[in-house]
Design an enzyme around this catalytic site. Structure first.
Site, PDB file in Angstrom:
ATOM      1  N   CYS A  49       0.805  -1.222   0.000  1.00  0.00           N
ATOM      2  CA  CYS A  49       0.000   0.000   0.000  1.00  0.00           C
ATOM      3  C   CYS A  49       0.839   1.274   0.000  1.00  0.00           C
ATOM      4  O   CYS A  49       0.291   2.372  -0.060  1.00  0.00           O
ATOM      5  CB  CYS A  49      -0.938  -0.007   1.210  1.00  0.00           C
ATOM      6  SG  CYS A  49      -1.897  -1.530   1.331  1.00  0.00           S
ATOM      7  N   PHE A  78       1.803  -3.357   3.947  1.00  0.00           N
ATOM      8  CA  PHE A  78       2.150  -4.683   4.458  1.00  0.00           C
ATOM      9  C   PHE A  78       3.668  -4.885   4.377  1.00  0.00           C
ATOM     10  O   PHE A  78       4.329  -4.422   3.444  1.00  0.00           O
ATOM     11  CB  PHE A  78       1.466  -5.768   3.633  1.00  0.00           C
ATOM     12  CG  PHE A  78       0.000  -5.959   3.948  1.00  0.00           C
ATOM     13  CD1 PHE A  78      -0.654  -5.139   4.850  1.00  0.00           C
ATOM     14  CD2 PHE A  78      -0.710  -6.972   3.340  1.00  0.00           C
ATOM     15  CE1 PHE A  78      -1.999  -5.329   5.134  1.00  0.00           C
ATOM     16  CE2 PHE A  78      -2.062  -7.170   3.617  1.00  0.00           C
ATOM     17  CZ  PHE A  78      -2.703  -6.338   4.518  1.00  0.00           C
ATOM     18  N   GLU A 121      -1.411   5.747  13.510  1.00  0.00           N
ATOM     19  CA  GLU A 121      -1.029   6.948  12.766  1.00  0.00           C
ATOM     20  C   GLU A 121      -1.279   8.203  13.594  1.00  0.00           C
ATOM     21  O   GLU A 121      -0.460   9.132  13.581  1.00  0.00           O
ATOM     22  CB  GLU A 121      -1.785   7.022  11.437  1.00  0.00           C
ATOM     23  CG  GLU A 121      -1.327   8.157  10.555  1.00  0.00           C
ATOM     24  CD  GLU A 121      -1.892   8.106   9.154  1.00  0.00           C
ATOM     25  OE1 GLU A 121      -1.370   8.831   8.281  1.00  0.00           O
ATOM     26  OE2 GLU A 121      -2.851   7.340   8.910  1.00  0.00           O
ATOM     27  N   LYS A 181      -9.221   8.463   1.776  1.00  0.00           N
ATOM     28  CA  LYS A 181      -9.720   7.090   1.627  1.00  0.00           C
ATOM     29  C   LYS A 181     -11.164   6.962   2.105  1.00  0.00           C
ATOM     30  O   LYS A 181     -11.846   5.999   1.745  1.00  0.00           O
ATOM     31  CB  LYS A 181      -8.837   6.110   2.399  1.00  0.00           C
ATOM     32  CG  LYS A 181      -7.484   5.807   1.773  1.00  0.00           C
ATOM     33  CD  LYS A 181      -6.774   4.699   2.528  1.00  0.00           C
ATOM     34  CE  LYS A 181      -5.389   4.404   1.958  1.00  0.00           C
ATOM     35  NZ  LYS A 181      -4.420   5.483   2.264  1.00  0.00           N
ATOM     36  N   HIS A 235      -9.602   2.224  -0.437  1.00  0.00           N
ATOM     37  CA  HIS A 235      -8.161   1.973  -0.455  1.00  0.00           C
ATOM     38  C   HIS A 235      -7.769   1.368  -1.796  1.00  0.00           C
ATOM     39  O   HIS A 235      -8.109   0.221  -2.089  1.00  0.00           O
ATOM     40  CB  HIS A 235      -7.804   1.034   0.692  1.00  0.00           C
ATOM     41  CG  HIS A 235      -6.343   0.958   0.996  1.00  0.00           C
ATOM     42  ND1 HIS A 235      -5.367   1.343   0.104  1.00  0.00           N
ATOM     43  CD2 HIS A 235      -5.677   0.528   2.116  1.00  0.00           C
ATOM     44  CE1 HIS A 235      -4.179   1.155   0.638  1.00  0.00           C
ATOM     45  NE2 HIS A 235      -4.343   0.671   1.870  1.00  0.00           N
ATOM     46  N   HIS A 248      -2.690   8.318   5.930  1.00  0.00           N
ATOM     47  CA  HIS A 248      -2.909   6.978   5.355  1.00  0.00           C
ATOM     48  C   HIS A 248      -4.339   6.542   5.674  1.00  0.00           C
ATOM     49  O   HIS A 248      -5.022   5.990   4.820  1.00  0.00           O
ATOM     50  CB  HIS A 248      -1.888   5.999   5.919  1.00  0.00           C
ATOM     51  CG  HIS A 248      -1.916   4.654   5.268  1.00  0.00           C
ATOM     52  ND1 HIS A 248      -1.786   4.472   3.903  1.00  0.00           N
ATOM     53  CD2 HIS A 248      -2.067   3.410   5.788  1.00  0.00           C
ATOM     54  CE1 HIS A 248      -1.848   3.194   3.614  1.00  0.00           C
ATOM     55  NE2 HIS A 248      -2.025   2.514   4.741  1.00  0.00           N
TER      56      HIS A 248
END
Length: 418
Positions: free
Chosen positions: A166, A402, A317, A338, A343, A306
């Site tokens: 991502c 990831f 975050e 998002k 996403h 994010h």
């Protein structure tokens, strides 16, 4: 920051995504707080735990590629080609023998041609291995989004594909900026693309319990920083930016959206999917980006977070932002786009960079929609519900992926001086 390195500016934008098939439509819908999420139409979702996603809608690929290419290419390549053509047109850029060797392409993808892999596996099962298409591998390879864009544009400079999950879009833009900073290119086409709204994509993330199951209200399923969030919403699309060395852009009279000020990249080295306690990787990444830009935390006005709408990431975050920015964190405007796009996986950094550049250019912060009941642990100004006008001289875009990947980019309002 190296005071003698070249300066990099954004001169072109292109995208196809759940909010729109042009930059204008995407920006308009983002400022209006619209959701691009809805029921999946690409396949039968009977038996699936999640039945919705952020699909690209009403998109005509034949406006950008031939009918022959349409049959041979995976959607993640097609989306990238469309976004790249729009970005190059927006920049008024011509790539020819005069500059082709100094024009490069770096386009990230988290998953590559998942649609093609699933289809050709079915071919093997039903008709045998000899019936597999000779284009199966070229359509599935992750680097062939960048490869096809380079072929279409005639760009013979640096080329790469970043596959950092991502964070792939952010890492691609950062690497492209560095190619220009360090003198390897004058022009880079960069961003991200993914098309994983497929049976395997949705089922796989369902099995991980990573995506939302709010099937009764899909448009409200992506709800970053909200107390009852239950996972991210998988989406598809692409976004491509044209980056140019400043002098090169000025000499040809290019429009400039914003300047790439700096970037940071770190790894948590902790877990394939979960963030570590104490947010060291994300915090250090933001600090490195600020240092690379020659700025201070107090210089940052806006963060496009994010903000995935997952229980762990949003708290992680928020804590990392507070750690890096201290008391200034309360003065920052933050939002997660998002909440509207879902996403886009490897394309997330691309679309978020595009929206952040527009925010810097126009002085408008896109909202975080669906933020009705904020998580008490997520206690910053997340720009709920409505866009907000604000002078934005410096903006940050965060991407975490990831494998513990962290990537942060800083954007500056363009001016001729430093």
């Amino acid at each position: 920051m190296n005071q003698h390195r070249k300066r990099v500016v954004i001169t072109g934008l292109g995208t196809v995504n759940p909010l729109g098939n042009t930059v204008a439509d995407t920006w308009k819908n983002a400022l209006e707080g619209r959701s691009g999420i809805g029921p999946i139409t690409k396949f039968d979702t009977a038996g699936f735990t999640t039945t919705f996603a952020g699909e690209v809608k009403d998109f005509d690929p034949l406006a950008f590629i031939s009918a022959k290419e349409l049959k041979r290419l995976d959607n993640f390549i097609i989306f990238a080609l469309a976004a790249a053509h729009m970005a190059v047109d927006d920049a008024g850029l011509i790539i020819d023998e005069r500059n082709a060797d100094r024009a490069g392409v770096i386009i990230g993808s988290a998953i590559g041609g998942l649609q093609t892999m699933e289809r050709e596996k079915e071919v093997i099962m039903k008709a045998g291995p000899r019936r597999v298409s000779p284009m199966a591998i070229p359509a599935a390879l992750g680097n062939l989004a960048a490869g096809n864009v380079a072929i279409h544009m005639g760009a013979r400079g640096p080329i790469s594909c970043v596959a950092t999950a991502c964070a792939a879009g952010n890492n691609s833009i950062s690497d492209s900026a560095r190619a220009i900073f360090e003198g390897y290119a004058d022009v880079m086409l960069t961003g991200g693309t993914d098309a994983a709204v497929t049976p395997l994509g949705v089922a796989g993330f369902n099995s991980m319990r990573a995506i939302s199951t709010r099937n009764d209200e899909p448009e409200k399923a992506s709800r970053p920083f909200e107390a009852d969030r239950d996972g991210f919403v998988i989406s598809e699309g692409a976004a491509v930016l044209v980056l140019e060395e400043l002098t090169y852009a000025l000499e040809r009279g290019a429009r400039i959206y914003a300047e790439i000020a700096g970037s940071g990249s770190t790894c948590d080295a902790f877990h394939i999917a979960a963030p570590p306690p104490g947010h060291p990787g994300a915090s250090r990444c933001m600090e490195l980006a600020i240092l690379d830009a020659g700025l201070t935390p107090a210089d940052v006005d806006y963060i496009n977070a994010h903000g995935t709408s997952t229980p762990l990431n949003d708290v992680y975050e928020t804590e990392a932002i507070k750690s890096v920015f201290g008391s200034h964190a309360r003065s920052l405007a933050v939002s997660s786009t998002k909440s509207m796009t879902g996403h886009l996986l490897g394309a997330a950094g691309g679309i978020e960079a595009l929206l952040t550049a527009k925010a810097v250019e126009e002085g408008i912060i896109p909202p975080t929609i669906n933020l009705d009941n904020p998580d008490p642990l997520c206690d910053l100004d997340f720009t709920p519900h409505n866009a907000a006008r604000r002078e934005i001289n410096v903006a940050m875009s965060n991407a975490f992926g990831f494998g513990g990947v962290n990537s942060v980019i800083l954007f500056k309002k363009f001016n001729y001086g430093r």
